[in-house]
Design an enzyme around this catalytic site. Structure first.
Site, PDB file in Angstrom:
ATOM      1  NE  ARG A 233      -4.229  -1.470   0.175  1.00 11.79           N
ATOM      2  CZ  ARG A 233      -4.267  -2.654  -0.442  1.00 11.79           C
ATOM      3  NH1 ARG A 233      -3.406  -2.898  -1.458  1.00 11.79           N
ATOM      4  NH2 ARG A 233      -5.623  -3.558  -0.396  1.00 11.79           N
ATOM      5  CG  HIS A 281      -2.779  -1.510  -6.720  1.00 11.39           C
ATOM      6  ND1 HIS A 281      -3.224  -0.736  -5.680  1.00 11.39           N
ATOM      7  CD2 HIS A 281      -2.981  -2.804  -6.306  1.00 11.39           C
ATOM      8  CE1 HIS A 281      -3.498  -1.438  -4.618  1.00 11.39           C
ATOM      9  NE2 HIS A 281      -3.271  -2.750  -4.932  1.00 11.39           N
TER      10      HIS A 281
END
Length: 318
Positions: A233, A281
């Site tokens: 993250r 991502h």
């Protein structure tokens, strides 16, 4: 399985800006042909919803779902589902533990780590300049790789790196034991692990305790020229400090799959840095055909009044 199909009560709500609804619907119906699956844009009466398959649903998404019994997160990180105002307490939240996701993540981490271990960014830049710029390969056991986060995905990645002959250390909040990996636990050991990493791989969950854990001070503990890989993250890292240390050369190179803001704004300086590789991502994503079996199993368990498997602890955030 045909005798069990009628046992799935209620409807399933789907929300994701990234995942294809029709692909997931097809995969789930192959497991549970009778299931009522509704896209977020056409939910109908929210009281009909017993299950939700979601990735980062907006605030208020669960309002009116008075008979909600199960939330399935479309990925490993569940930070967007914790401490929400629109969720009553006690609804089980499960994360996908599809073995394909662990393999996919390990493959990405291996690619990124080996790219740095073999100095591939140096050769990529030399190629653009038209230079035959030889650099002698280092022995794998001379390259120290540290994996922060030894959960399901991190443990597989650390094991695979160790199998290639690298000196692999791992860090987690609670003690772990992994063959071939020197495991460390507790916040008091983190700085030492970072200081002894030629390549740092970030695979931590995002929790209140880990948010911003890789601040400027910790990033400065990396040996000069170390490589930095983040597949977890963006909010774990001080991105401004990371950018500055990449520009100064203290951090030699980075492979970044996650960012503080996603999509990464087109004006962000990271885009133009020659020592940074950016991916959007995708290091590990759920594969509908294999993950649908686990989701269907949990839907049937909840329909029978049983507790689902792979439930996260909201207090921990994973």
């Amino acid at each position: 399985m045909s005798g069990k199909h009628s046992m799935a009560s209620g409807a399933l709500a789907f929300y994701s800006k990234l995942d294809d609804f029709e692909t997931w619907k097809h995969a789930l119906l192959a497991q549970l042909p009778g299931l009522d699956i509704r896209h977020s844009s056409a939910l109908g009466d929210p009281a009909d919803i017993h299950y939700a398959l979601v990735w980062k649903p907006p605030a208020g998404f669960f309002d009116g779902m008075l008979d909600l019994r199960l939330i399935v997160n479309l990925g490993a990180g569940v930070d967007s589902l914790v401490n929400r105002a629109d969720l009553p307490p006690g609804i089980p939240i499960t994360r996908l533990t599809d073995p394909q996701m662990a393999r996919m993540m390990a493959g990405y981490v291996l690619f990124a780590a080996l790219r740095h271990a073999r100095d591939i960014p140096h050769f990529e830049q030399a190629q653009r300049r038209g230079e035959w710029s030889y650099r002698h390969p280092r022995s794998p056991d001379e390259i120290r790789i540290a994996v922060l986060g030894l959960g399901q995905l991190g443990a597989v990645a650390a094991t695979e790196l160790s199998r290639l002959g690298h000196a692999v250390s791992g860090w987690s909040r609670s003690p772990k034991e992994i063959d071939g990996v020197q495991c460390h636990a507790g916040l008091e050991t983190l700085d030492t692990v970072i200081a002894n990493a030629d390549i740092l791989v970030v695979m931590l969950p995002l929790t209140p305790e880990t948010r911003g854990i890789l601040n400027r001070e910790r990033l400065l503990r990396l040996p000069r020229g170390a490589a930095f890989i983040n597949v977890a993250r963006g909010a774990l890292v001080d991105q401004a400090a990371l950018t500055e240390l990449l520009a100064s050369g203290h951090i030699g190179a980075a492979t970044l799959d996650v960012f503080e803001q996603e999509p990464l704004p087109a004006t962000d300086p990271l885009w133009c840095m020659p020592n940074v590789l950016i991916t959007p991502h995708l290091a590990s994503v759920a594969i509908p055909s294999s993950a649908a079996r686990q989701i269907a199993s949990n839907i049937l368990r909840v329909s029978k009044g049983l507790a689902p498997e792979n439930v996260i602890d909201p207090a921990k955030g994973y």
